[in-house]
Scaffold this motif. Structure first.
Motif, PDB file in Angstrom:
ATOM      1  N   SER A  52      -5.407  -4.419  -0.639  1.00 44.71           N
ATOM      2  CA  SER A  52      -4.441  -5.184  -0.933  1.00 44.71           C
ATOM      3  C   SER A  52      -4.805  -6.359  -1.654  1.00 44.71           C
ATOM      4  O   SER A  52      -5.220  -6.839  -1.477  1.00 44.71           O
ATOM      5  CB  SER A  52      -3.088  -4.810  -0.507  1.00 44.71           C
ATOM      6  N   LYS A  53      -4.228  -6.705  -2.478  1.00 38.85           N
ATOM      7  CA  LYS A  53      -3.787  -7.790  -3.097  1.00 38.85           C
ATOM      8  C   LYS A  53      -3.437  -8.886  -2.707  1.00 38.85           C
ATOM      9  O   LYS A  53      -4.237 -10.330  -2.400  1.00 38.85           O
ATOM     10  CB  LYS A  53      -2.824  -8.141  -4.231  1.00 38.85           C
ATOM     11  N   TYR A  54      -2.825  -8.797  -1.370  1.00 39.52           N
ATOM     12  CA  TYR A  54      -2.393 -10.089   0.140  1.00 39.52           C
ATOM     13  C   TYR A  54      -3.545 -10.360   0.952  1.00 39.52           C
ATOM     14  O   TYR A  54      -4.051 -10.451   2.171  1.00 39.52           O
ATOM     15  CB  TYR A  54      -1.087  -9.418   0.533  1.00 39.52           C
ATOM     16  N   GLY A  55      -5.080  -9.241   0.751  1.00 37.54           N
ATOM     17  CA  GLY A  55      -6.055  -9.585   1.300  1.00 37.54           C
ATOM     18  C   GLY A  55      -5.888  -8.679   2.429  1.00 37.54           C
ATOM     19  O   GLY A  55      -6.824  -8.564   3.699  1.00 37.54           O
ATOM     20  N   SER A  56      -4.941  -7.741   2.969  1.00 37.90           N
ATOM     21  CA  SER A  56      -5.562  -6.300   3.965  1.00 37.90           C
ATOM     22  C   SER A  56      -5.918  -5.091   3.424  1.00 37.90           C
ATOM     23  O   SER A  56      -6.133  -4.534   2.257  1.00 37.90           O
ATOM     24  CB  SER A  56      -4.065  -6.629   4.455  1.00 37.90           C
ATOM     25  N   THR A  57      -6.122  -4.488   4.640  1.00 35.53           N
ATOM     26  CA  THR A  57      -7.699  -3.952   4.177  1.00 35.53           C
ATOM     27  C   THR A  57      -6.954  -2.289   4.855  1.00 35.53           C
ATOM     28  O   THR A  57      -6.064  -2.716   5.900  1.00 35.53           O
ATOM     29  CB  THR A  57      -9.401  -4.572   4.820  1.00 35.53           C
TER      30      THR A  57
ATOM     31  N   ASP B 244       1.282  -1.193  -0.278  1.00 35.78           N
ATOM     32  CA  ASP B 244       0.179  -0.038  -0.048  1.00 35.78           C
ATOM     33  C   ASP B 244       0.950   1.013   0.041  1.00 35.78           C
ATOM     34  O   ASP B 244       2.261   1.561   0.857  1.00 35.78           O
ATOM     35  CB  ASP B 244      -0.905  -0.043   0.958  1.00 35.78           C
ATOM     36  N   SER B 245       0.450   2.345  -0.744  1.00 32.09           N
ATOM     37  CA  SER B 245       0.779   3.753  -0.793  1.00 32.09           C
ATOM     38  C   SER B 245       0.232   4.364   0.384  1.00 32.09           C
ATOM     39  O   SER B 245      -1.046   4.253   0.413  1.00 32.09           O
ATOM     40  CB  SER B 245       1.523   3.956  -2.237  1.00 32.09           C
ATOM     41  N   ALA B 246       1.028   5.546   0.122  1.00 31.98           N
ATOM     42  CA  ALA B 246       0.097   6.457   0.960  1.00 31.98           C
ATOM     43  C   ALA B 246      -0.751   7.408  -0.164  1.00 31.98           C
ATOM     44  O   ALA B 246      -1.935   8.528   1.284  1.00 31.98           O
ATOM     45  CB  ALA B 246       1.188   8.089   1.338  1.00 31.98           C
TER      46      ALA B 246
ATOM     47  N   GLY C 249     -12.018  -5.269  -4.419  1.00 32.44           N
ATOM     48  CA  GLY C 249     -11.302  -4.793  -3.558  1.00 32.44           C
ATOM     49  C   GLY C 249     -10.170  -3.485  -3.483  1.00 32.44           C
ATOM     50  O   GLY C 249     -10.343  -2.843  -2.284  1.00 32.44           O
ATOM     51  N   SER C 250      -9.824  -4.047  -4.221  1.00 32.76           N
ATOM     52  CA  SER C 250      -8.837  -2.437  -5.028  1.00 32.76           C
ATOM     53  C   SER C 250      -9.715  -0.907  -5.579  1.00 32.76           C
ATOM     54  O   SER C 250     -11.021  -1.177  -6.104  1.00 32.76           O
ATOM     55  CB  SER C 250      -7.852  -3.105  -5.979  1.00 32.76           C
ATOM     56  N   THR C 251      -9.576  -0.237  -5.025  1.00 27.11           N
ATOM     57  CA  THR C 251     -10.427   1.115  -5.684  1.00 27.11           C
ATOM     58  C   THR C 251      -9.591   1.719  -6.296  1.00 27.11           C
ATOM     59  O   THR C 251      -9.657   3.171  -7.342  1.00 27.11           O
ATOM     60  CB  THR C 251     -10.285   2.285  -3.927  1.00 27.11           C
ATOM     61  N   LYS C 252      -8.215   1.318  -7.300  1.00 27.96           N
ATOM     62  CA  LYS C 252      -7.832   1.922  -8.274  1.00 27.96           C
ATOM     63  C   LYS C 252      -7.632   0.867  -9.302  1.00 27.96           C
ATOM     64  O   LYS C 252      -6.696   1.077 -10.322  1.00 27.96           O
ATOM     65  CB  LYS C 252      -6.061   2.248  -7.479  1.00 27.96           C
ATOM     66  N   SER C 253      -8.357  -0.042  -9.184  1.00 22.73           N
ATOM     67  CA  SER C 253      -8.965  -0.931  -9.963  1.00 22.73           C
ATOM     68  C   SER C 253      -8.863   0.022 -11.538  1.00 22.73           C
ATOM     69  O   SER C 253      -9.733   1.231 -11.227  1.00 22.73           O
ATOM     70  CB  SER C 253      -8.419  -1.793 -10.267  1.00 22.73           C
ATOM     71  N   TYR C 254      -8.608  -0.840 -12.934  1.00 18.29           N
ATOM     72  CA  TYR C 254      -9.748  -0.665 -14.359  1.00 18.29           C
ATOM     73  C   TYR C 254     -11.240   0.123 -13.658  1.00 18.29           C
ATOM     74  O   TYR C 254     -11.492   0.730 -14.503  1.00 18.29           O
ATOM     75  CB  TYR C 254      -9.771  -1.213 -15.847  1.00 18.29           C
TER      76      TYR C 254
END
Ligand SMILES: Cc1cc2nc3c(=O)[nH]c(=O)nc-3n(C[C@H](O)[C@H](O)[C@H](O)COP(=O)(O)OP(=O)(O)OC[C@H]3O[C@@H](n4cnc5c(N)ncnc54)[C@H](O)[C@@H]3O)c2cc1C
Ligand SMILES: Cc1ncc(C[n+]2csc(CCOP(=O)(O)OP(=O)(O)O)c2C)c(N)n1
Ligand code: SF4
Ligand code: SF4
Ligand code: SF4
Ligand SMILES: [Mg+2]
Lengths: 349, 596
Positions: free
Chosen positions: A159-164, A149-151, A225-230
């Motif tokens: 995240s891809k690894y499952g953490s929120t 995760d970035s800032a 779950g990602s908010t920055k996907s296509y």
């Protein structure tokens, strides 16, 4: 086996005012992941430079570290370039622009490079109003180091690894507005129709121009779950389309019925906002901050030209620096000698 | 536009420009890849299956494929398709065992009139099905015009003998030295079907030009003269020769003259040089042999002195091109030009002539003297009689004759089985993914930059001494490899699956030739105009996908796609795939050869 870009180009490629085709603005073949949003931004920058007919050798590309910061290798192979250390591109850009104010500076950075390690440098770049276009390819993660995760990752994004993500993300466009940037835009790598004119306007603007570009990381941040996907980005996009008309074409251009609002830049070129965004005021910093915030509250991503002050005083103007690039000055100009030093000293007595 | 239906094999077929342009639809890129892999025998067999005379055609084909070749649209010159075909023929191993044999007799008898390429193709396509095949020709050997007209310095007799032999060896009953002088009689011989492949055997003359009759001893009709040379009835010509005409026959006449004693040979043609019918390479070959081509000269008269031909006079003209495309040759007003000569060869065109087909046979002819045919089946107005080659629609070339042969064989087979001739079997097609790894395809996907090279020639002096000495030496294996690698593999199709696409633009961004566009749908003309680079070549299709998630469509202009596979490599979702397309045109016998 490829990774070789063939030399052949379309025989009917259009040429710009310099007689160049877009192929003259090519870089090396990309080594980023297939489908990375960053490649689209590269293509948009390349096309913007071609359309604005900037001679490739009059452009300098600057970047830090990250997949995004690798991008300059993949466009404008005939331009100057400096790939600096992580988060330190702003100081290199400041120095370069002080040394030669005649080049067009394109800074390319990532959300990690800008909003984490480079945050300190970034805000000072805005504060000093260095004359450059600063583009952040914002994928909400550290792509190069495998997707942490970035800032700028949104609160609650998985995240891809499952953490929120438990933290609120830094909104770089709001930050730039708050810090007094004269040109603030936001766009999406998948919306070249908006991104290209925005980049052209940013390059024409005589001061610090910031564009935050949502740019999906297909490998580490394009999942459910990602908010920055296509998909997620496209669903929440609140796009204000625009056109860029360079100064030399302005007189002869007719605008479609859809375009209503025109903003003239310092060099005479004009940004036209389309009807959909006609009630948006690009010259009101406070209103811009509120609009961005409101959109965010509604889960929307407001894109387009968010704020523009065409008359902002850039660093060169503010410090009344020499107009001539240092490399064009002779020894006598650069080092005027003890007589001049004495007279300065005299003046201070 | 409606989404493109790529399930229709004709869509991808058209993308393979060379194959599509080839009248017999030879799978060109397939055999070129085989040459690059040094699989010359396989390359030969692929050709043999499609065009029956690879060794002949690799030297003489009119090569409609080459102007069509995509490579010619992205750089100066197309792939050397024709001369690569010769490489396959030159370097192959013995193929006799791989060729089909006559099938068990099916009780049907078919006659073929003329032993040219069209008839031989019909015979080859029908033999494995068990037909009893009888070929009749007035000449002493098979091959038709390939033997009587094409000079040996372009086509060695051994090459022709070999390939005519492959066909005749399939149990064909050859009746040579047999001129058929009455179709009415022939129809009574009990054949189930008759194929007429008698060519266009009459050379045009200039009967009304002053001096024509008086100088007859030294004036020769080009095709008759070439046939006499081919069959050793003629072995010399005067020192000064004028060849009239600007087509390939004129080129063969002048080059043959140079070998039979002609020292000053001039080709004199009515039209401007650029408009001449001869293929550019044939003109170059003639000029290379020291033969001037004099254009814009219209024959005026044969000049005689003491009853003997001494030269010709010509009116000088210039070409005026009218807006409606019409060309007019207008006299310049200059004095007529005189060219001295000992002999004149008239090579100004050929005509069809069927003096042996009586008017009451039921075979109807048009006012142009051509048989009335169904263009799809080549059936004449007399149901059991079929036409093909130059006899069908006028003079063409070998590969067209072969294509007619395939068509006619299918028709004859259907006819003999009492089936509907219009319900023709489908072509054989196949489409297979080439993906081997992320950046790996099972074909050489990266286009190379090598330029086209000319085929080396024998020394000019030696060539002019011996009319049987082949002028072109052919490519060596190394050059052949380099030339083969220039092929862009246009049969490696870009196959798009809209449902997989996430519209990341990666393919559009990487495409070196700007083929790929994501735009709003529209009419074809509108779409063509809105592409990144407008699609102005209407001969090339544009592909339009189903609607994508954003409502846009993907439009790909096929025109200058390099088949480099980069779109598929850069696609994160495998929405693009490179798939090898094989198209084998419909033939009476579908699987003639077994290629590993
Ligand atoms: C000088 C010259 C050069 C050429 N060079 C080329 C070239 O380089 N490449 C190319 O592709 N094409 C070339 N052509 C054209 C090509 O030769 C013909 O298009 C092709 O051979 C036609 O084939 P076909 O099957 O129609 O029969 P043809 O090859 O024309 O053969 C017809 C045969 O039928 C026989 N015949 C005719 N009437 C009767 C009858 N009543 N009874 C018995 N037999 C009969 C004739 O003797 C002849 O052998 C050339 C033509 C000429 C004139
Ligand atoms: C001084 C320093 N610290 C840490 C790193 C490791 N590092 C490399 S790239 C990167 C993050 C890049 O993220 P971003 O700028 O968002 O680029 P992206 O790859 O996502 O495009 C980090 C932390 C480094 N190279 N140098
Ligand atoms: S890791 Fe992500 S950001 Fe980096 S190249 Fe791959 S897709 Fe792009
Ligand atoms: S194969 Fe794909 S990338 Fe290559 S030229 Fe064709 S469309 Fe473009
Ligand atoms: S690269 Fe693949 S997913 Fe991306 S736009 Fe092209 S076809 Fe669609
Ligand atoms: Mg990032």
């Amino acid at each position: 086996m490829s990774y070789i870009k063939p030399k052949f180009r379309h025989p009917n490629l259009p040429t710009n005012a310099l007689g160049f085709t877009v192929a003259d603005y090519d870089g090396a073949i990309s080594t980023l992941c297939a489908g990375c949003g960053h490649d689209s931004i590269s293509a948009a920058i390349q096309n913007a430079c071609f359309l604005s007919a900037i001679p490739p050798h009059r452009i300098a590309k600057l970047s830090g570290i990250g997949c995004s910061s690798k991008m300059p290798t993949y466009f404008l192979g005939k331009s100057h370039g400096f790939n600096s250390v992580h988060g330190r591109m702003p100081s290199v850009a400041t120095g370069a622009s002080l040394a030669n104010r005649e080049l067009t500076y394109i800074g390319v950075s990532g959300d990690g490079d800008t909003a984490s390690i480079g945050m300190g440098q970034f805000v000072h770049l805005i504060r000093r109003n260095v004359n450059m276009a600063y583009i952040v390819a914002n994928n909400g993660c550290y792509g190069l180091t495998k997707g942490q995760d970035s800032a700028t990752a949104d609160l609650g994004s998985v995240s891809k690894y499952g953490s929120t993500n438990p933290f609120d993300g830094i909104d770089l466009a709001s930050l730039a507005l708050l810090q007094g940037a004269g040109f603030v835009g936001r766009s999406f790598s998948g919306d070249k129709e908006q991104l290209e004119p925005l980049i052209r306007a940013a390059m024409a603007h005589k001061g610090f121009a910031f564009i935050d570009v949502v740019s999906p990381c297909v490998t580490f941040n394009n999942h459910l779950g990602s908010t920055k996907s296509y998909t997620e980005t496209r669903e929440h996009l609140d796009s204000m389309p625009l056109d860029f008309v360079p100064m030399r074409e302005e007189i002869s251009t007719h605008y479609d019925a859809g375009t209503t609002q025109g903003v003239t830049l310092h060099d005479g070129s004009v940004i036209h906002l389309h009807k959909a965004s006609s009630d948006y005021q690009t010259d009101d910093r406070n209103a811009a901050m509120i609009s961005v915030q409101n959109a965010k509250d509604e889960g929307r991503i407001l894109t387009g030209l968010l704020y523009l002050d065409p008359n902002s005083q850039n660093l060169d103007q503010n410090l009344k620096l020499a107009t001539k690039p240092l490399n064009e000055m002779g020894k006598d100009e650069l080092c005027p000698g003890s007589r001049v030093l004495n007279s300065i000293n005299e003046g201070l007595r | 536009m409606e989404p493109t239906d790529t399930a229709d094999p004709e869509y991808f077929h058209k993308v393979v420009d060379c194959q599509f342009a080839c009248p017999a639809h030879t799978p060109v890129p397939l055999y070129i890849r085989m040459i690059a892999q040094q699989k010359y025998t396989d390359a030969y067999l692929v050709n043999w299956e499609s065009n029956v005379f690879p060794g002949v055609l690799g030297r003489t084909c009119d090569r409609p494929c080459e102007p069509a070749c995509r490579r010619g649209r992205v750089e100066e010159e197309p792939v050397a398709i024709c001369r690569l075909k010769r490489v396959a023929a030159d370097f192959k191993e013995d193929v006799a065992d791989s060729l089909p044999k006559a099938g068990p007799p099916n009780g049907k008898k078919v006659a073929l009139i003329g032993a040219g390429p069209s008839s031989l193709t019909v015979a080859r396509d029908l033999a494995p099905l068990g037909y009893e095949l009888h070929v009749y020709d007035a000449e002493s050997k098979g091959g038709g015009f390939m033997r009587s007209q094409i000079p040996s310095f372009r086509l060695p007799e051994s090459v022709l003998d070999e390939e005519v032999g492959y066909v005749l060896d399939m149990g064909i009953k050859a009746h040579f030295n047999s001129y058929i002088d009455s179709m009415a009689d022939f129809l009574t011989k009990g054949y189930d079907a008759i194929f007429v492949g008698s060519g266009a055997p009459r050379g045009r003359d200039l009967p009304n030009l002053p001096g024509r009759e008086e100088a007859d001893a030294n004036i020769h009709i080009g095709i008759d003269w070439l046939a006499n040379v081919a069959f050793n009835h003629t072995d010399k010509i005067g020192k000064k020769v004028i060849v009239l005409g600007g087509g390939n026959t004129a080129m063969d006449c002048c080059r043959t003259s140079r070998r039979l004693g002609g020292k000053e040979v001039n080709v004199i043609v009515r039209s401007p040089y650029a408009d001449m019918k001869a293929s550019p390479w044939e003109k170059e070959d003639a000029i290379h042999e020291g033969i001037p081509i004099v254009d814009n000269h219209v024959p005026r008269e044969f000049v005689l002195k003491e009853g003997k031909l001494v030269g010709m006079k010509f009116d000088i003209v210039e070409a005026i091109y009218h807006d409606d495309g019409r060309r007019e040759l207008v006299p310049t007003g200059d004095e007529p030009a005189f060219f001295p000569c000992d002999d004149v060869l008239i090579a100004i065109g050929q005509e069809n002539a069927f003096p042996w087909i009586e008017s009451d046979t039921g075979i109807n002819f048009s006012s142009w003297g051509l048989p009335v045919l169904d263009p799809e089946t080549l059936q004449s107005t007399l149901p059991e009689v079929f036409f093909g080659g130059d006899a069908a629609f006028g003079p063409e070339n070998i590969i067209t004759a072969v294509a007619h042969g395939h068509k006619a064989a299918v028709s004859i087979d259907l006819f003999c089985q009492d089936k509907n001739l219009s319900q023709r079997p489908a072509p054989y097609v196949n489409l297979v993914s080439q993906k081997m790894g992320i950046h790996e395809w099972s074909y050489d996907s990266a286009p190379v930059d090598d330029k086209r090279e000319a085929v080396p020639l024998v020394e000019l002096k030696a060539a002019l001494k011996d009319r049987a000495l082949e002028v072109e030496l052919g490519f060596d294996a190394e050059t052949a490899f380099i030339q083969a690698e220039r092929c862009l593999n246009c049969d490696a199709q870009t196959v798009f699956t809209p449902g997989n696409c996430i519209e990341c633009d990666a393919c559009a961004d990487i495409c070196p030739t700007s083929c790929i566009n994501f735009i709003e749908n529209g009419t074809e003309a509108d779409l063509r105009s809105r592409l990144m680079v407008p699609a102005n070549n209407d001969e090339q299709d544009i592909y339009v996908s189903d609607k994508l998630e954003t409502g846009r469509v993907l439009v790909k202009d096929e025109d200058v796609c390099l088949h480099c596979g980069l779109c598929a490599e850069r696609c994160p979702t495998a929405a693009w795939d490179m798939q090898m397309f094989l198209y084998n045109v419909t033939k009476a016998t579908p699987d003639l050869v077994d290629i590993k």
